[in-house]
Design an enzyme around this catalytic site. Structure first.
Site, PDB file in Angstrom:
ATOM      1  N   THR A   9       5.366  21.449  -9.157  1.00 42.05           N
ATOM      2  CA  THR A   9       6.251  20.495  -9.820  1.00 42.05           C
ATOM      3  C   THR A   9       6.935  21.164 -11.013  1.00 42.05           C
ATOM      4  O   THR A   9       6.365  22.069 -11.614  1.00 42.05           O
ATOM      5  CB  THR A   9       5.366  19.334 -10.316  1.00 42.05           C
ATOM      6  N   GLY A  57      -1.647  13.682 -10.101  1.00 45.58           N
ATOM      7  CA  GLY A  57      -0.921  12.536 -10.631  1.00 45.58           C
ATOM      8  C   GLY A  57      -1.718  11.276 -10.826  1.00 45.58           C
ATOM      9  O   GLY A  57      -1.499  10.525 -11.788  1.00 45.58           O
ATOM     10  N   GLY A 110       3.432   9.708  -7.626  1.00 40.87           N
ATOM     11  CA  GLY A 110       2.534  10.237  -8.652  1.00 40.87           C
ATOM     12  C   GLY A 110       2.985   9.860 -10.043  1.00 40.87           C
ATOM     13  O   GLY A 110       3.705   8.878 -10.261  1.00 40.87           O
TER      14      GLY A 110
HETATM   15  N1  ASP Z   1       1.907  15.461 -10.780  1.00 38.49           N
HETATM   16  C1  ASP Z   1       2.510  15.615  -9.485  1.00 38.49           C
HETATM   17  C2  ASP Z   1       2.127  14.449  -8.616  1.00 38.49           C
HETATM   18  O1  ASP Z   1       0.988  14.017  -8.686  1.00 38.49           O
HETATM   19  C3  ASP Z   1       2.128  16.867  -8.778  1.00 38.49           C
HETATM   20  C4  ASP Z   1       2.240  18.151  -9.569  1.00 38.49           C
HETATM   21  O2  ASP Z   1       2.319  18.132 -10.782  1.00 38.49           O
HETATM   22  O3  ASP Z   1       2.259  19.219  -8.937  1.00 38.49           O
HETATM   23  O4  ASP Z   1       2.945  14.015  -7.831  1.00 38.49           O
END
Ligand code: ASP
Length: 316
Positions: free
Chosen positions: A182, A236, A212
């Protein structure tokens, strides 16, 4: 001080999963985004514009799990989430579960400026993208062999996973080499205003319209000139339950903590005791920045008007 800070995901990022060529690719990718965002700030652009410019560069780079490099859902498609927030007036825009939008962060900006709403999702968000004349891309644009292989390994199971984690979230999966993430950026401009943005493809093999923390204001993304601008990355579900980004802001506003203390408290203590893995980037209206993560590593970078210009991946 003007400052641009970014991340490209946190997780099991160690020298063991990176070779020299991958390090070069990440360095180049992060540096290109830092330069794009910083040049906006250097030309007296706003923090919000700088955050968007940096994130667009990361979304266009297939090594990151956002925009072009987004992971596959259970159905084998790409559903993307993004959010932007402006610290000077608390304006915010977010999208969740959008498909075929080349740069979801631009759509989040359109939501903030022209929809009269804060968050749009799914087909409605796509309709709005068309109305605003945003650039769309075919499914092939989002195809990436590594991501595809990653998905094929678990698509027949109920497992879903962070793309840069070696374990899935319901058990052990075959030995895979996850190394993407991300993306997010935070910035402080010459006027002392701050902004934050985050963009993601979410988790591989996600289903049922799972969303998320990234597009949820206060969880994965938050900005307030009085305290801080934050962009998170990690598992998330934990960031949502901990309302991580807003919690950092609250610890500063009501608890009198410094930026560093508040980040350490939330990521190193409150999130960690719940079992939540990940990290965040933060900046305040003086241009000071913080990187904070409880995972092995986080792709990250910072450039400011005091001559700092660096990228890093592994633990501190
Ligand atoms: N936080 C993001 C999610 O849960 C994933 C990530 O940070 O890679 O969708």
């Amino acid at each position: 001080m003007i400052t641009l800070v970014l991340h490209g995901g946190a997780g099991n990022i160690t020298p063991a999963i990176m070779n020299a060529e991958q390090e070069r690719q990440y360095s180049r990718g992060l540096q290109a985004a830092l330069d794009a965002g910083y040049s906006v700030l250097a030309k007296e652009g706003t923090a919000l514009q700088a955050v968007e410019a940096a994130i667009v560069v990361l979304e266009d780079n297939p090594i990151f799990n956002a925009g072009r490099g987004s992971v596959f859902t259970k159905k084998g498609v790409h559903e993307m989430d993004a959010a932007l927030m402006n610290g000077s007036n608390l304006m915010a825009g977010a999208v969740a579960g959008v498909r075929n939008v080349k740069n979801p962060i631009r759509l989040a900006r359109e939501v903030m400026l022209h929809s009269g709403h804060v968050m749009l999702s799914g087909n409605g968000a796509n309709e709005f993208a068309l109305k605003q004349g945003l650039e769309l891309a075919h499914d092939e644009y989002f195809f990436n062999q590594d991501r595809y292989d990653q998905w094929v390994e678990i698509r027949d199971s109920d497992f879903y996973q962070l793309d840069h984690k070696e374990d899935n979230l319901k058990g052990t999966i075959p030995n895979t080499d996850f190394k993407f993430g991300t993306v997010g950026a935070v910035a402080c401009d010459a006027q002392g205003h701050i902004a934050a943005g985050t963009s993601t493809g979410g988790m591989t093999n996600k289903r049922f319209g799972r969303i998320g923390d990234s597009p949820v204001i206060g969880a994965g993304t938050y900005a307030n000139d009085r305290t801080c601008a934050i962009s998170c990355t990690g598992h998330g579900e934990f960031f949502l339950r901990r309302v991580v980004a807003y919690d950092v802001s609250c610890l500063m506003e009501y608890g009198g903590m410094s930026l560093q203390q508040a980040c350490d408290k939330v990521i190193g203590d409150k999130l960690k005791v719940m079992g939540g893995e990940g990290g965040l980037i933060a900046v305040n209206a003086q241009g000071a920045h913080v990187f904070c993560f409880n995972s092995a590593g986080m792709y990250r970078g910072v450039r400011n008007s005091e001559g700092v210009n660096e990228v890093a991946y592994y633990g501190l």
